[in-house]
Design an enzyme around this catalytic site. Sequence first.
Site, short mmCIF file in Angstrom:
data_model
loop_
_atom_site.label_atom_id
_atom_site.label_comp_id
_atom_site.label_asym_id
_atom_site.label_seq_id
_atom_site.Cartn_x
_atom_site.Cartn_y
_atom_site.Cartn_z
N ASN A 106 0.86 -1.18 0.00
CA ASN A 106 0.00 0.00 0.00
C ASN A 106 0.89 1.23 0.00
OD1 ASN A 106 -2.46 1.50 0.16
ND2 ASN A 106 -2.08 1.81 2.35
N HIS A 108 0.73 5.17 1.47
CA HIS A 108 -0.02 6.05 2.36
C HIS A 108 0.60 7.45 2.27
CE1 HIS A 108 -2.60 6.97 5.75
NE2 HIS A 108 -1.60 7.67 6.26
C1 GRF Z 1 -2.92 8.46 -2.85
O1 GRF Z 1 -2.88 9.66 -2.15
C2 GRF Z 1 -2.40 7.35 -2.00
O2 GRF Z 1 -1.43 7.77 -1.09
C3 GRF Z 1 -3.61 6.88 -1.26
O3 GRF Z 1 -4.67 7.03 -2.19
C4 GRF Z 1 -4.34 8.02 -3.15
C5 GRF Z 1 -4.50 7.37 -4.49
O4 GRF Z 1 -4.42 8.28 -5.53
N1 GRF Z 1 -3.47 5.54 -0.78
P1 GRF Z 1 -4.45 7.73 -7.03
O5 GRF Z 1 -5.78 7.01 -7.23
O6 GRF Z 1 -3.27 6.84 -7.20
O7 GRF Z 1 -4.36 8.97 -7.88
#
Ligand code: GRF
Length: 197
Positions: A106, A108
Site C-alpha cells: 500500500n 499512504h
Molecule cells: C494516494 O494519495 C495514496 O497515497 C492513497 O490514495 C491516493 C490514491 O491516488 N493511498 P491515485 O488514485 O493513485 O491517484
Amino acid sequence: MRLGFLASHGGSNMQAILDACAIGSIKAIPALLVCNNRTAGAIERSQKANMPFAVLNGKTHPDEDALDQAILNSLKDAQVELVVLAGYMKKIGPRVLKAYHNRILNIHPALLPKFGGQGMYGMNVHKAVIAAKETKSGATVHLIDEVYDEGPILQQVEVPVLPEDTPEILQARVLTQEHFLYPDTIAKIASGEIKLP
Ligand code: GRF
C-alpha cells in the site's frame, strides 16, 4: 513478477507503475486491475494499457465473504504474485490477506506510523498534518496486514510542509513524490534489492 492492482478512483499511482513497467524500469507484468467502482478513472487507464480489469463490489457480490473469494479468484486466475493497492478504499478480506500474506503493498500519503489508521485517508491526512504543525510530511510504501497502516514499512520519502500550505497544496506535493516512490519500491522488489519477508 505479475502485478495485480486494487483501485477505487483515479489511479494516478497505478499509472506511474504501468508507465515504469512499459519502459522496463520495473521488471514486472501488469496482470489485472480489480476495481470496486465502475466509473473509476483507473478502469480507463487499465484499458489504455491493455491490462484486463474486473469490477467486483457489494453490488456484484452482496455477501462479504463471497466478494473476498471472488477477488481472490480473480487474482489467482491472473496469476498475480504481488498485490498493489492504489487508492483502494475498501477493506481487504481475510481470504485475500491470508493468500497474499506479506505480498500486498500500500502507499499512504504521510510518514507512517504518524497520521495512519482509522479515518486517515485522502484529504483528512493532510489536514491533520497541517493542524499538528508538522514541518515535514511525505509518503510511505508498506506491506499491509490485518490492522490498517501497520504492516512493515518498505520505503518512505519526505517533503517539507510550508507555513502557507493548504491541505490541497500539500496533497499535490506528496502525490508528486508518490509517483516516484511507488514504482521505485516495486522495481526494487522485482529486482530483489528489497526482499519481502
Ligand atoms: C494516494 O494519495 C495514496 O497515497 C492513497 O490514495 C491516493 C490514491 O491516488 N493511498 P491515485 O488514485 O493513485 O491517484
